[in-house]
Design an enzyme around this catalytic site. Structure first.
Site, short mmCIF file in Angstrom:
data_model
loop_
_atom_site.label_atom_id
_atom_site.label_comp_id
_atom_site.label_asym_id
_atom_site.label_seq_id
_atom_site.Cartn_x
_atom_site.Cartn_y
_atom_site.Cartn_z
CB CYS A 96 -82.05 -34.68 -24.22
SG CYS A 96 -82.01 -36.37 -23.62
CD GLN B 272 -97.11 -22.80 -13.90
OE1 GLN B 272 -98.09 -22.85 -14.65
NE2 GLN B 272 -95.93 -22.38 -14.32
N GLY C 231 -92.15 -12.74 -9.94
CA GLY C 231 -92.57 -13.82 -9.06
C GLY C 231 -91.41 -14.42 -8.30
CB THR C 232 -87.91 -15.18 -9.29
OG1 THR C 232 -88.24 -16.18 -10.26
CG2 THR C 232 -86.62 -15.56 -8.60
CB SER D 206 -95.11 -14.99 -11.58
OG SER D 206 -94.30 -14.38 -12.55
CB ALA D 207 -98.13 -10.41 -13.69
CG HIS D 208 -94.31 -14.15 -16.71
ND1 HIS D 208 -93.91 -15.28 -17.38
CD2 HIS D 208 -93.65 -14.15 -15.52
CE1 HIS D 208 -93.04 -15.94 -16.63
NE2 HIS D 208 -92.86 -15.28 -15.51
#
Length: 458
Positions: A320, A177, A69-70, A194-196
């Site tokens: 954090c 998303q 996807g990136t 993005s498939a995952h």
């Protein structure tokens, strides 16, 4: 163990697993070859492209598969900017885009391009009017996510697309998303996924470029995937990605309603179970499976470790939990508390019993972390006019804890100045003031770090 982090990566869907295994024996050959094995591979690839295009809502010849996807985002932005370079080099993005979009914007700016970042409201949404105001005569491309990856807020894509279309500017939508839940409305020009994120295998992304959109491939040209995605296609993984997208779409309406009820239960009950909590993101226009909240006076890394020990895998935008100790750019842009941030994103089939157990465990975990850090337990009615707190060398969430302890020592109208050199203080101190009904006066340089001034209002 309850896995509540599908916004990062979803478990492999059973249909994806079946499709992957079935296509391993048929999809290994080169789909560009004319012999039997090549033709079989081509049939699988074409069928997967048609299935994915139907799910996205585009033509098959508008969709190509990428290695992630990136990679789809990087290729889409670079290609659209290059295709419209005669118009200009101005790029518009929202302040809460995925890092892949923002990294592309940084690269564009480093190469001499201009970038405008559109702000969001406290719920994480952009305004179509803000996009309209950002458009210029030299705007080559605008980008907007369909839904936010950290807080779940759905963006007004259709309205922004209409604004961009009227100005003749293409809109690229990062739909990573939201694709599992439905097509993206509006007259957008480019789209990535993005498939995952929807239960397909990692290493498969998709890029859609509508017909008529000017697009010029950057880098060496490859004959595969219409020249827009170099390299040999991983056909078994592509087949599994398309099959799983179709499968999750078949479940989307029923499962979305069920998961929305569970995340709504978390949104409603967490503030009553845990004091000093802010639930963030739009309460209505949001993804059905995702809810995010921030707990004051909590070390996010410790909180996530303790929840993991209790059997829950969740994520966080808290500084954090970051090796760089910088707050999430999404939470920063929204102006909400970043410390003690928890993102719960439920998988398909998430059990109600697991959500109830999470709600049972959470108060004790937060209480334990706060006790360890010495978090404040009450207010106070001090009479001091001004107090200075030295929080230099302290990191999230200690500067805010020291502020909360000190505020009770000054009279109403008095001020507390916090000296801090932790970058997160610039986000969390103003956000703390908003949640506590105190006045954030501002900040100024100090001999060391920054001086943050807060006036007691109540």
């Amino acid at each position: 163990m309850a896995y509540f982090d599908v916004a990062s990566s979803a478990p492999l869907h059973p249909v994806a697993r079946q499709a992957l295994h079935a296509s391993l024996d048929e999809g290994w050959a080169d789909p560009a070859r004319l012999y039997r094995e090549g033709r079989r591979a081509r049939l699988l690839l074409d069928a997967a492209r048609e299935a994915a295009a139907e799910a996205v809502g585009c033509r098959p010849d508008e969709l190509v598969f990428t290695s992630s996807g990136t990679r789809a985002v990087h290729a889409g932005i670079a290609g659209a900017l290059a295709g419209r370079r005669r118009v200009g080099r101005h790029l518009i993005v929202s302040a809460v885009e995925h890092s892949s979009v923002l990294h592309s914007a940084e690269a564009h700016a480093s190469d001499g391009g201009a970038v405008t970042e559109v702000a969001v409201d406290r719920g994480g949404a952009v305004s179509p009017d803000a996009y309209a105001a950002a458009l210029r005569a030299d705007t080559a491309l605008a980008c907007l996510q369909s839904a936010n990856h950290e807080v779940g807020t759905e963006q007004p894509v259709a309205k922004v697309a209409a604004v961009c279309r009227a100005a003749g500017v293409p809109l690229l939508v990062d739909a990573a998303q939201s694709l599992a839940w439905g097509t993206v409305d509006g007259d957008w020009s480019l789209l990535t996924g993005s498939a995952h994120k929807w239960g397909g295998p990692a290493g498969v992304g998709l890029l859609v470029v509508r017909k008529g959109v000017r697009f010029a491939v950057r880098g060496p040209v490859d004959e595969r995937e219409s020249g827009r995605a170099a390299g040999f296609e991983n056909i078994p993984a592509i087949v599994a990605a398309a099959a799983s997208l179709r499968a999750v779409r078949a479940e989307a309406v029923a499962e979305g309603a069920r998961l929305r009820e569970l995340t709504e239960r978390i949104r409603a009950r967490v503030p009553g179970l845990v004091p000093e909590v802010e639930v963030v993101g739009d309460p209505v226009r949001r993804l059905p499976h995702l809810v995010t909240f921030s707990c004051l006076y909590v070390d996010g890394e410790t909180l996530l470790h303790e929840l993991d020990r209790a059997g829950f895998s969740v994520s966080s935008g808290s500084s954090c939990t970051s090796s760089t100790l910088t707050p999430s750019h999404v939470l920063r842009a929204m102006g909400v508390v970043s410390e003690g941030n928890v993102r719960v994103s439920l998988p398909l089939g998430a059990e109600e019993a697991d959500v109830e157990r999470f709600l049972d465990v959470l108060p004790g975990v937060v209480r334990g972390v706060r006790e360890t850090l010495g978090a404040p337990v009450g207010g106070g009615s001090g009479e001091a006019e001004a107090v200075t707190v030295d929080a230099l060398g302290m990191s999230c969430p200690l500067p805010v804890i020291e502020l909360a302890k000190a505020i009770g020592g000054v009279r109403v109208g008095g001020t507390v100045t916090v000296l801090a050199d932790d970058e997160v203080a610039a986000v969390d101190i103003p956000a703390w003031c908003w949640t506590q009904g105190q006045e954030y006066v501002g900040e100024r340089p100090a001999d060391r770090g920054v001086a943050y001034v807060v006036r007691r209002s109540s």
